[in-house]
Motif scaffolding. Structure first.
Motif, PDB file in Angstrom:
ATOM      1  N   LYS A 110     -33.631  -9.817 -20.294  1.00  0.00           N
ATOM      2  CA  LYS A 110     -32.629 -10.818 -20.635  1.00  0.00           C
ATOM      3  C   LYS A 110     -32.252 -11.673 -19.439  1.00  0.00           C
ATOM      4  CE  LYS A 110     -30.569  -8.183 -24.421  1.00  0.00           C
ATOM      5  NZ  LYS A 110     -30.821  -9.143 -25.487  1.00  0.00           N
ATOM      6  N   THR A 111     -32.891 -11.459 -18.293  1.00  0.00           N
ATOM      7  CA  THR A 111     -32.613 -12.262 -17.110  1.00  0.00           C
ATOM      8  C   THR A 111     -33.885 -12.962 -16.658  1.00  0.00           C
ATOM      9  OG1 THR A 111     -33.028 -10.340 -15.701  1.00  0.00           O
ATOM     10  CG2 THR A 111     -30.744 -10.799 -16.311  1.00  0.00           C
ATOM     11  N   VAL A 112     -33.731 -14.047 -15.910  1.00  0.00           N
ATOM     12  CA  VAL A 112     -34.871 -14.836 -15.454  1.00  0.00           C
ATOM     13  C   VAL A 112     -35.642 -14.052 -14.405  1.00  0.00           C
ATOM     14  CG1 VAL A 112     -35.527 -17.027 -14.410  1.00  0.00           C
ATOM     15  CG2 VAL A 112     -33.578 -16.931 -15.949  1.00  0.00           C
ATOM     16  N   SER A 113     -36.969 -14.080 -14.515  1.00  0.00           N
ATOM     17  CA  SER A 113     -37.809 -13.281 -13.609  1.00  0.00           C
ATOM     18  C   SER A 113     -37.773 -13.782 -12.171  1.00  0.00           C
ATOM     19  CB  SER A 113     -39.257 -13.288 -14.113  1.00  0.00           C
ATOM     20  OG  SER A 113     -39.750 -14.621 -14.178  1.00  0.00           O
ATOM     21  N   GLY A 140     -33.944 -17.429  -7.103  1.00  0.00           N
ATOM     22  CA  GLY A 140     -32.519 -17.218  -6.890  1.00  0.00           C
ATOM     23  C   GLY A 140     -32.233 -15.772  -6.534  1.00  0.00           C
ATOM     24  N   ARG A 141     -31.007 -15.538  -6.066  1.00  0.00           N
ATOM     25  CA  ARG A 141     -30.585 -14.183  -5.702  1.00  0.00           C
ATOM     26  C   ARG A 141     -29.291 -13.847  -6.426  1.00  0.00           C
ATOM     27  NH1 ARG A 141     -29.081 -13.853  -0.140  1.00  0.00           N
ATOM     28  NH2 ARG A 141     -28.879 -16.127  -0.057  1.00  0.00           N
ATOM     29  N   ALA A 142     -29.196 -12.613  -6.897  1.00  0.00           N
ATOM     30  CA  ALA A 142     -27.977 -12.113  -7.529  1.00  0.00           C
ATOM     31  C   ALA A 142     -27.558 -10.847  -6.809  1.00  0.00           C
ATOM     32  CB  ALA A 142     -28.197 -11.845  -9.011  1.00  0.00           C
ATOM     33  N   ILE A 143     -26.388 -10.874  -6.155  1.00  0.00           N
ATOM     34  CA  ILE A 143     -25.904  -9.752  -5.350  1.00  0.00           C
ATOM     35  C   ILE A 143     -24.599  -9.254  -5.958  1.00  0.00           C
ATOM     36  CG2 ILE A 143     -25.113  -9.009  -3.077  1.00  0.00           C
ATOM     37  CD1 ILE A 143     -27.113 -12.160  -3.201  1.00  0.00           C
ATOM     38  N   SER A 144     -24.506  -7.965  -6.205  1.00  0.00           N
ATOM     39  CA  SER A 144     -23.308  -7.389  -6.813  1.00  0.00           C
ATOM     40  C   SER A 144     -22.674  -6.365  -5.880  1.00  0.00           C
ATOM     41  CB  SER A 144     -23.653  -6.707  -8.150  1.00  0.00           C
ATOM     42  OG  SER A 144     -24.213  -7.623  -9.059  1.00  0.00           O
ATOM     43  N   PHE A 145     -21.345  -6.316  -5.880  1.00  0.00           N
ATOM     44  CA  PHE A 145     -20.589  -5.315  -5.129  1.00  0.00           C
ATOM     45  C   PHE A 145     -20.058  -4.288  -6.124  1.00  0.00           C
ATOM     46  CE2 PHE A 145     -19.319  -8.650  -1.705  1.00  0.00           C
ATOM     47  CZ  PHE A 145     -20.614  -8.596  -1.214  1.00  0.00           C
ATOM     48  N   ILE A 146     -20.320  -3.015  -5.863  1.00  0.00           N
ATOM     49  CA  ILE A 146     -19.809  -1.969  -6.751  1.00  0.00           C
ATOM     50  C   ILE A 146     -19.188  -0.860  -5.916  1.00  0.00           C
ATOM     51  CG2 ILE A 146     -21.723  -2.481  -8.333  1.00  0.00           C
ATOM     52  CD1 ILE A 146     -22.722   0.415  -7.713  1.00  0.00           C
ATOM     53  N   TYR A 147     -18.354  -0.050  -6.557  1.00  0.00           N
ATOM     54  CA  TYR A 147     -17.782   1.126  -5.904  1.00  0.00           C
ATOM     55  C   TYR A 147     -17.219   2.069  -6.960  1.00  0.00           C
ATOM     56  CZ  TYR A 147     -15.418   4.108  -2.548  1.00  0.00           C
ATOM     57  OH  TYR A 147     -15.035   5.191  -1.802  1.00  0.00           O
ATOM     58  N   VAL A 170     -28.147 -23.992  -7.005  1.00  0.00           N
ATOM     59  CA  VAL A 170     -27.449 -22.756  -6.637  1.00  0.00           C
ATOM     60  C   VAL A 170     -28.486 -21.700  -6.263  1.00  0.00           C
ATOM     61  CG1 VAL A 170     -25.963 -20.897  -7.437  1.00  0.00           C
ATOM     62  CG2 VAL A 170     -25.456 -23.251  -8.092  1.00  0.00           C
ATOM     63  N   GLU A 171     -28.457 -21.263  -5.008  1.00  0.00           N
ATOM     64  CA  GLU A 171     -29.469 -20.327  -4.519  1.00  0.00           C
ATOM     65  C   GLU A 171     -29.051 -18.870  -4.654  1.00  0.00           C
ATOM     66  OE1 GLU A 171     -30.409 -21.411  -0.533  1.00  0.00           O
ATOM     67  OE2 GLU A 171     -31.335 -23.327  -1.095  1.00  0.00           O
ATOM     68  N   ALA A 172     -27.753 -18.609  -4.773  1.00  0.00           N
ATOM     69  CA  ALA A 172     -27.301 -17.222  -4.847  1.00  0.00           C
ATOM     70  C   ALA A 172     -26.035 -17.112  -5.681  1.00  0.00           C
ATOM     71  CB  ALA A 172     -27.045 -16.665  -3.445  1.00  0.00           C
ATOM     72  N   VAL A 173     -25.926 -15.983  -6.379  1.00  0.00           N
ATOM     73  CA  VAL A 173     -24.715 -15.646  -7.122  1.00  0.00           C
ATOM     74  C   VAL A 173     -24.236 -14.284  -6.639  1.00  0.00           C
ATOM     75  CG1 VAL A 173     -23.822 -14.929  -9.362  1.00  0.00           C
ATOM     76  CG2 VAL A 173     -25.195 -16.999  -9.196  1.00  0.00           C
ATOM     77  N   PHE A 174     -22.952 -14.199  -6.293  1.00  0.00           N
ATOM     78  CA  PHE A 174     -22.362 -12.941  -5.847  1.00  0.00           C
ATOM     79  C   PHE A 174     -21.376 -12.458  -6.910  1.00  0.00           C
ATOM     80  CE2 PHE A 174     -23.731 -14.976  -1.960  1.00  0.00           C
ATOM     81  CZ  PHE A 174     -24.188 -13.934  -1.177  1.00  0.00           C
ATOM     82  N   ASN A 175     -21.585 -11.242  -7.391  1.00  0.00           N
ATOM     83  CA  ASN A 175     -20.597 -10.606  -8.261  1.00  0.00           C
ATOM     84  C   ASN A 175     -19.620  -9.856  -7.359  1.00  0.00           C
ATOM     85  OD1 ASN A 175     -21.425 -11.188 -11.056  1.00  0.00           O
ATOM     86  ND2 ASN A 175     -23.307 -10.158 -10.449  1.00  0.00           N
ATOM     87  N   TYR A 176     -18.637 -10.596  -6.868  1.00  0.00           N
ATOM     88  CA  TYR A 176     -17.619 -10.006  -5.996  1.00  0.00           C
ATOM     89  C   TYR A 176     -16.930  -8.859  -6.723  1.00  0.00           C
ATOM     90  CZ  TYR A 176     -13.914 -10.252  -2.403  1.00  0.00           C
ATOM     91  OH  TYR A 176     -13.042  -9.974  -1.387  1.00  0.00           O
ATOM     92  N   ASP A 177     -16.658  -9.075  -8.006  1.00  0.00           N
ATOM     93  CA  ASP A 177     -16.199  -8.017  -8.916  1.00  0.00           C
ATOM     94  C   ASP A 177     -17.241  -7.899 -10.016  1.00  0.00           C
ATOM     95  OD1 ASP A 177     -13.734  -7.775  -7.524  1.00  0.00           O
ATOM     96  OD2 ASP A 177     -12.946  -9.487  -8.646  1.00  0.00           O
ATOM     97  N   LEU A 178     -17.684  -6.693 -10.306  1.00  0.00           N
ATOM     98  CA  LEU A 178     -18.667  -6.502 -11.357  1.00  0.00           C
ATOM     99  C   LEU A 178     -18.012  -6.778 -12.711  1.00  0.00           C
ATOM    100  CD1 LEU A 178     -21.652  -5.571 -11.308  1.00  0.00           C
ATOM    101  CD2 LEU A 178     -20.847  -3.331 -12.048  1.00  0.00           C
ATOM    102  N   VAL A 204     -25.235 -11.336 -17.333  1.00  0.00           N
ATOM    103  CA  VAL A 204     -26.393 -12.192 -17.588  1.00  0.00           C
ATOM    104  C   VAL A 204     -26.023 -13.665 -17.435  1.00  0.00           C
ATOM    105  CG1 VAL A 204     -28.059 -12.935 -19.326  1.00  0.00           C
ATOM    106  CG2 VAL A 204     -27.515 -10.507 -19.086  1.00  0.00           C
ATOM    107  N   HIS A 205     -24.869 -14.044 -17.981  1.00  0.00           N
ATOM    108  CA  HIS A 205     -24.465 -15.449 -17.901  1.00  0.00           C
ATOM    109  C   HIS A 205     -24.096 -15.842 -16.471  1.00  0.00           C
ATOM    110  CE1 HIS A 205     -24.778 -15.898 -22.136  1.00  0.00           C
ATOM    111  NE2 HIS A 205     -23.869 -14.987 -22.399  1.00  0.00           N
ATOM    112  N   ARG A 206     -23.511 -14.922 -15.739  1.00  0.00           N
ATOM    113  CA  ARG A 206     -23.167 -15.219 -14.343  1.00  0.00           C
ATOM    114  C   ARG A 206     -24.419 -15.496 -13.518  1.00  0.00           C
ATOM    115  NH1 ARG A 206     -18.554 -10.994 -12.124  1.00  0.00           N
ATOM    116  NH2 ARG A 206     -16.805 -11.665 -13.445  1.00  0.00           N
ATOM    117  N   ILE A 207     -25.357 -14.564 -13.539  1.00  0.00           N
ATOM    118  CA  ILE A 207     -26.523 -14.725 -12.654  1.00  0.00           C
ATOM    119  C   ILE A 207     -27.453 -15.820 -13.174  1.00  0.00           C
ATOM    120  CG2 ILE A 207     -26.366 -12.294 -12.020  1.00  0.00           C
ATOM    121  CD1 ILE A 207     -28.976 -11.838 -13.533  1.00  0.00           C
TER     122      ILE A 207
END
Length: 590
Positions: free
Chosen positions: A213-216, A341-348, A312-320, A328-331
């Motif tokens: 469901k995401t772009v390759s 593109g790059r999709a970076i997520s922060f989790i804890y 837009v070269e990168a998307v950061f999920n500062y909050d998941l 999916v819509h965010r990235i």
């Protein structure tokens, strides 16, 4: 299998010429399937992921069926957000540029309704808008649905999630029975199915199947980061691989504000976008982001759909996000039109369960990454600088300053000493304020402020609103050395949060400092970090020369080292903030 062409879809020559002028060679899969089906006159259900070209899939046939001689609304397109309404309308303008007499209008809340009423009365044939404002116009009788031939629900699932069900049903109920209805959605759920069953007439499903469901072309990874450490980790990632444009998604408006202020204070060009921002400021922010004047856009999910910026070269999920669909819509804001593109997520903590749900939903594994140390950041930036100098030498060695090098050699300096010194100066010059000052550098230690005593540190640590205390604790969570690049030796000033009062109480007459008055303030949309960055950039003064910065509604007070003040005033008089010139001089009331 023969490749489908736009000329095979049954579109009129004026639309084909516009498509060709825009540089599109062949239709996307959803366009190839949807356009002929829509032109046949039946209802359809279009299922396609973000960035697949679905806007053109319904806009092209909508433009084809408009009677350009008739001056009344014929096509109605419902969109979930103001941004998406504007973008759909702009797409209609581009695709219909060769249609003589075409009139389109976007209608949405947050802007004066009088202008929209004039456009509707002026004979707009295609109307794009949010459900709430469209319903408002219909109740005012400024939008007559009697002649509507085609209704398009763009992002139907999103509109239902946002609570527009009643407005959508009232609007659809008011449309003529003979109308054609198009339901476009990225996902299909029970709420969308219920709406289609109630208002659709045997709609034909048109979908494009994907294994994921995401772009390759989007690389996805995540970092395990505590909440209080996110800004520091984000800064390191931005420094290691700076994106040209990036979107940082937060779950709350408060998180957006705090993240934006922290990034501005660190010297990044950033701005915010959430529901409390006025429409005028939102439009200006988006325009500056598209033009590249803002490199980082911090936003809530109000921008997750409808943010159409190709670079837009990168998307950061500062909050998941809570919902995998929102992920999916965010990235989907990056990796558009075949770009990487790059999709970076922060989790804890318990975020790991949400991450597993996202992996299951997208059918892709998201790679875990280790947080880069400050040494790695410095090393990466140094290597990059080395390669740039090497490429320049290989291309065309500059002889302009050769005589200066010869003079230094004649005075007994070794070539390696000269080159090393120039490299160090270049690193500091190219970096953000204080960014390239290493901990073992004499410049770093000489600029350290007096270390607070134990009681001061304890008191500061207890204050939740003390950004300095929070950031020191952040670094100790994942670095052994508490004095990293932006640690206790950070030469940049902390911004005051004092409430307005008498000027003499706001900026104290600290020995060796002057107070400057700047004729810009909160009402102009500027941030303290922008002012600090502008001062350092324009005047080239030493690190630590700027003290307190107090931002008020229509002006700002800045504390500057006394010997630097005249230089700052002279250098900044021709500068601009928030797109306009401003007054800068010594504050006469201190």
């Amino acid at each position: 299998m023969t490749e489908t062409k736009f000329s095979d879809l049954g579109l009129k020559p004026e639309l084909l010429s516009a498509v060709q002028a825009l540089g599109f060679e062949s239709p996307s899969p959803i366009q190839a399937k949807a356009v002929p089906a829509i032109l046949e006159g039946g209802d359809i259900i279009g299922l396609s992921e973000t960035g697949s070209g679905k806007t053109a899939a319904f806009t092209l046939p909508a433009l084809q069926m408009i009677d350009l001689q008739a001056r009344h609304p014929q096509v109605l397109i419902l969109s979930p957000t103001r941004e998406l309404s504007v973008q759909v309308c702009e797409e209609a303008h581009r695709l219909g540029k060769d249609l003589d007499g075409l009139r389109t209008v976007p209608v949405y809340g947050g802007t004066p309704i009088d202008r929209q009423i004039r456009s509707l009365k002026g004979g707009a044939q295609l109307v794009v808008g949010t459900p709430g404002r469209l319903l408002d116009h219909m109740r005012r009788r400024t939008l007559n649905p009697r002649n509507i031939q085609l209704v398009v629900l763009d992002e139907a699932d999103r509109m239902l999630d946002m609570g527009f069900r009643e407005e959508m049903e009232e609007l659809l109920s008011a449309m003529p029975e003979s109308r054609q209805t198009l339901f476009f959605s990225a996902t299909m759920n029970k709420h969308v199915e219920r709406l289609i069953k109630k208002f659709g007439k045997d709609p034909i499903p048109v979908s494009v199947e994907r294994k994921t469901k995401t772009v390759s072309t989007i690389s996805q990874c995540y970092y395990e980061v505590r909440n209080r450490s996110k800004v520091e980790v984000l800064s390191r990632l931005l420094d290691i691989e700076p994106p040209r444009l990036a979107v940082i998604f937060c779950n709350t408006k408060r998180s957006v504000d705090e993240c934006t202020e922290s990034l501005l204070a660190r010297g990044y060009t950033a701005d915010r976008l959430h529901g409390d921002i006025s429409q005028q400021l939102r439009d200006r922010t988006m325009q500056r982001f598209r033009e590249g004047k803002i490199e980082l856009l911090v936003a809530t999910d109000v921008a997750a759909r409808g943010l159409d910026v190709d670079d837009v070269e990168a998307v950061f999920n500062y909050d998941l996000p809570q919902d995998p669909e929102d992920y999916v819509h965010r990235i989907g804001r990056t990796g558009r039109a075949g770009r990487k593109g790059r999709a970076i997520s922060f989790i804890y903590g318990r975020d790991v369960y949400r991450l597993q749900s996202i992996e299951k939903y997208t059918r892709q594994q998201i790679q875990r990454m280790d947080i880069p140390s400050q040494e790695q950041v410095e090393g990466h930036r140094a290597d990059k600088l080395f390669e740039e100098v090497k490429e320049q030498l290989a291309a065309s060695p500059n002889q302009t300053f050769r005589h200066y090098i010869d003079r230094l050699l004649d005075q007994g300096y070794a070539p390696t000493e000269i080159a090393s010194t120039l490299f160090e100066m270049l690193r500091k010059k190219l970096g953000r304020e204080g960014e390239f000052i290493a901990e073992d550098s004499p410049n770093y230690t000489s600029k350290k402020p007096t270390r607070p005593n134990k009681r001061d540190r304890e008191r500061r640590g207890r204050r939740d609103d003390d950004r300095g205390g929070r950031e020191r604790r952040e670094r100790r969570d994942f670095d052994k050395d508490p004095r990293s690049e932006r640690g206790e030796g950070d030469p940049r000033p902390r911004m005051s949060r004092d409430k307005p009062g008498g000027r003499q109480n706001r900026i104290g007459n600290r020995p060796g400092s002057s107070c400057l008055f700047l004729g810009v303030g909160k009402s102009d949309g500027v941030q303290p970090g922008e002012i600090i960055g502008m001062i350092y950039r324009e005047s080239k003064i030493e690190d630590g020369a700027v003290g307190q910065v107090l931002l008020f509604e229509r002006h700002t007070l800045v504390q500057i080292k006394e010997e630097c003040a005249p230089k700052v005033i002279k250098a900044c008089r021709s500068s601009k903030l928030a797109g306009r010139n401003f007054k800068i001089d010594f504050d006469r009331q201190t």
